[in-house]
Design an enzyme around this catalytic site. Structure first.
Site, mmCIF file in Angstrom:
data_model
loop_
_atom_site.group_PDB
_atom_site.id
_atom_site.type_symbol
_atom_site.label_atom_id
_atom_site.label_comp_id
_atom_site.label_asym_id
_atom_site.label_seq_id
_atom_site.Cartn_x
_atom_site.Cartn_y
_atom_site.Cartn_z
ATOM 1 N N ASN A 171 0.825 -1.216 0.000
ATOM 2 C CA ASN A 171 0.000 0.000 0.000
ATOM 3 C C ASN A 171 0.856 1.263 0.000
ATOM 4 O OD1 ASN A 171 -2.538 -1.468 0.200
ATOM 5 N ND2 ASN A 171 -1.934 -1.903 2.309
ATOM 6 N N LYS B 150 0.793 -11.457 -2.896
ATOM 7 C CA LYS B 150 1.463 -10.494 -3.772
ATOM 8 C C LYS B 150 2.898 -10.214 -3.327
ATOM 9 C CE LYS B 150 2.177 -6.150 -5.622
ATOM 10 N NZ LYS B 150 2.776 -4.884 -5.157
ATOM 11 N N ARG C 284 3.893 -1.541 9.021
ATOM 12 C CA ARG C 284 4.797 -2.474 8.332
ATOM 13 C C ARG C 284 6.040 -2.777 9.157
ATOM 14 N NH1 ARG C 284 3.197 1.708 5.607
ATOM 15 N NH2 ARG C 284 1.722 1.522 3.860
ATOM 16 N N PRO D 35 3.450 -11.299 -9.935
ATOM 17 C CA PRO D 35 2.772 -10.547 -8.876
ATOM 18 C C PRO D 35 1.469 -9.916 -9.371
ATOM 19 C CG PRO D 35 5.119 -10.046 -8.917
ATOM 20 C CD PRO D 35 4.836 -10.837 -10.152
ATOM 21 N N ASP E 57 -1.775 -7.482 -8.145
ATOM 22 C CA ASP E 57 -2.508 -6.631 -7.228
ATOM 23 C C ASP E 57 -3.729 -6.103 -7.968
ATOM 24 O OD1 ASP E 57 -1.435 -4.804 -9.000
ATOM 25 O OD2 ASP E 57 -0.131 -3.831 -7.530
ATOM 26 N N ARG F 46 7.772 6.683 -2.128
ATOM 27 C CA ARG F 46 7.746 6.548 -0.662
ATOM 28 C C ARG F 46 8.522 5.311 -0.224
ATOM 29 N NH1 ARG F 46 4.447 4.944 3.758
ATOM 30 N NH2 ARG F 46 4.730 6.428 5.463
#
Length: 270
Positions: A116, A208, A166, A225, A227, A121
Site C-alpha cells: 500500500n 502479492k 509495516r 505478482p 494486485d 515513498r
C-alpha cells in the site's frame, strides 16, 4: 571503469518497481547510482555502451549476474510477443527491461514495506533504513541492513523509518530469517510453490508480496505478482489470458504489462 554493450536499459530496469535503491544522479541524468550486495555502483548510458564504475573482475563476479546479462532477452520477448498483440506492444515499449537478481533478504524486506505504498515513498523508507542500520561503505553509501542486525531492533528504533504498521512485519521477517526458522537458501533451491508457502508464514506477507520477493529476490521467473492494478490491466488489455499462460517467462511479462500500463493510463479511461 568497465564498458559493455548496451544490453539493457538502466532507466527502464531500475525505475520499474522491482528495486528501490537506484536513483538518477542529480549531476547527470544518464547516470544511475545504487548499492547491491554491499557494493556501490554508478552505471551510465553513453553512445551505445554502458559505463560501470567497477573493475572487470567485479563486473564478472557480481554485476553481470545482478543485471541478468547472460540471458537471451530478445528471444524471450519474441516468445511473449507471439501470445498477444498487446504484449508485443508492451515489450516493444520497454525492450530494455531485465529482471534483476537481487539479494533475497533485501528483496523480501523491501517488498514487506512496499505494501500500500508508492515507489517514491518506498525508496524513502528503504534509504532511511539503510542510513540508520546499514554498514558504511566507501563514498558515503550504506549496505542494506542484515536480517541479524534488524532482528535485534525494537519497534521504537524502527519508528524513524515512518513505515507505520509495516515495521512489525519487518521485525517478524528479520527474526524468522535470523533464527533459521525461514531458510532463504532452501527457498532459492526449491520450486516456487514451496517459497510461496514459506514466505507467507511471515506476519503481514500475502500472495502479492511473496510473489514479488520470489521473482525479484530468488529469480523465480514463473512468478507473476498480482494486485488490484495488475488484475485490472490483465482484464482490460489481455482478456482471456492468465499468468500461467506466460510459462517460465511470466515475471518478465508482468514487468512489461506493469510498465506499459503505468505509462499509458489512457488505456483505462472509461
Amino acid at each position: 571503469m568497465t564498458r559493455i554493450p548496451a544490453l539493457f536499459s538502466p532507466s527502464e530496469t531500475l525505475n520499474c518497481g522491482q528495486a528501490f535503491r537506484w536513483q538518477q544522479s542529480p549531476q547527470d541524468s544518464a547516470c544511475w547510482e545504487g548499492v547491491a550486495f554491499g557494493r556501490a555502483l554508478c552505471i551510465r548510458e553513453a553512445g551505445g555502451e554502458l559505463e560501470l564504475s567497477c573493475s572487470q573482475e567485479e563486473f564478472e563476479s557480481l554485476w553481470q549476474s545482478y543485471f541478468d546479462l547472460e540471458a537471451d532477452y530478445p528471444a524471450v520477448r519474441a516468445e511473449l510477443s507471439s501470445l498477444s498483440p498487446v504484449l508485443a506492444d508492451a515489450s516493444a515499449y520497454a525492450p530494455g527491461i531485465r529482471i534483476l537478481r537481487q539479494e533475497p533478504w533485501e528483496a523480501l524486506c523491501s517488498f514487506v514495506v512496499s505494501q500500500n505504498n508508492n515507489i517514491r515513498r518506498i525508496q524513502g523508507i528503504v534509504e532511511r533504513f539503510c542510513q540508520l542500520f546499514g554498514e558504511p561503505l566507501e563514498g558515503g553509501k550504506r549496505a542494506f541492513p542484515t536480517a541479524e542486525r534488524v532482528a535485534g531492533l525494537s519497534l521504537e528504533e524502527l519508528a524513524p523509518l515512518r513505515c507505520g504498521y509495516r515495521a512489525a512485519y519487518v521485525l517478524d521477517a528479520a527474526e524468522m530469517v535470523a533464527s533459521g526458522r525461514l531458510d532463504l537458501e532452501r527457498v532459492a533451491r526449491e520450486p516456487a510453490g514451496f517459497g510461496r508457502e514459506e514466505l507467507q508464514r511471515i506476519r503481514g506477507v500475502g500472495p502479492k508480496v511473496a510473489e514479488c520477493a520470489l521473482l525479484y529476490g530468488f529469480h523465480k521467473t514463473e512468478c507473476f505478482p498480482m494486485d488490484v492494478w495488475m488484475k485490472r490491466a490483465m482484464k482490460t488489455l489481455l482478456p482471456g489470458l492468465r499468468p500461467e499462460d506466460f510459462g517460465t517467462n511470466a515475471g518478465l511479462a508482468q514487468q512489461y504489462i506493469f510498465h506499459y500500463s503505468r505509462r499509458h493510463p489512457e488505456l483505462f479511461s472509461s
